[in-house]
Motif scaffolding. Structure first.
Motif, short mmCIF file in Angstrom:
data_model
loop_
_atom_site.label_atom_id
_atom_site.label_comp_id
_atom_site.label_asym_id
_atom_site.label_seq_id
_atom_site.Cartn_x
_atom_site.Cartn_y
_atom_site.Cartn_z
N TRP A 1 8.10 6.37 3.89
CA TRP A 1 7.52 5.04 3.70
C TRP A 1 8.60 4.05 3.28
N MET A 2 9.48 4.46 2.37
CA MET A 2 10.57 3.58 1.93
C MET A 2 11.55 3.31 3.07
N ASP B 1 0.87 -1.17 0.00
CA ASP B 1 0.00 0.00 0.00
C ASP B 1 0.91 1.23 0.00
N PHE B 2 1.01 1.88 -1.15
CA PHE B 2 1.88 3.03 -1.28
C PHE B 2 1.15 4.30 -0.86
N PRO B 3 1.84 5.23 -0.23
CA PRO B 3 1.26 6.54 0.05
C PRO B 3 0.91 7.23 -1.28
N ASP B 4 -0.05 8.12 -1.24
CA ASP B 4 -0.53 8.77 -2.46
C ASP B 4 0.54 9.54 -3.22
N ASP B 5 1.57 9.99 -2.54
CA ASP B 5 2.60 10.79 -3.21
C ASP B 5 3.73 9.96 -3.82
N LEU B 6 3.80 8.68 -3.53
CA LEU B 6 4.96 7.88 -3.94
C LEU B 6 4.90 7.44 -5.40
N VAL B 7 3.75 6.98 -5.87
CA VAL B 7 3.65 6.55 -7.27
C VAL B 7 3.87 7.73 -8.22
N PRO B 8 3.24 8.90 -7.99
CA PRO B 8 3.54 10.04 -8.87
C PRO B 8 5.02 10.46 -8.83
#
Length: 86
Positions: free
Chosen positions: A64-65, A14-21
């Protein structure tokens, strides 16, 4: 939160919303840097290189990382989730 599945390992992140962008921006700047190098545009290459380094550090230092126990697998899943469609 976004969810990405790493098919080979069966692990779900489950990635935080800012990580994929952030990872998508990294891919885009990498493409820009490659294009500038191929075109021989030193100024654009240097500018993209600075941005590339900034994004690389931001990805590496993202809280998160930093807290992730399986960082390598998480990075691979993040790249898979953010990969541009071909």
């Amino acid at each position: 939160m976004s969810v990405a599945r790493r098919i080979l390992t069966g692990v779900t992140y489950d990635f935080p919303d800012d990580l994929v962008p952030l990872q998508r921006d990294w891919f885009a700047v990498d493409r820009d840097r490659t294009a500038a190098a191929r075109a021989g545009d030193d100024e654009a290459f240097e500018s993209a290189g600075v941005r590339f380094q900034t994004l690389s550090i931001a990805l590496h230092r993202h809280p998160w990382m930093q807290a992730c126990e399986t960082r390598f697998q998480a990075r691979m899943a993040l790249r898979e989730a953010a990969a541009p469609a071909d």
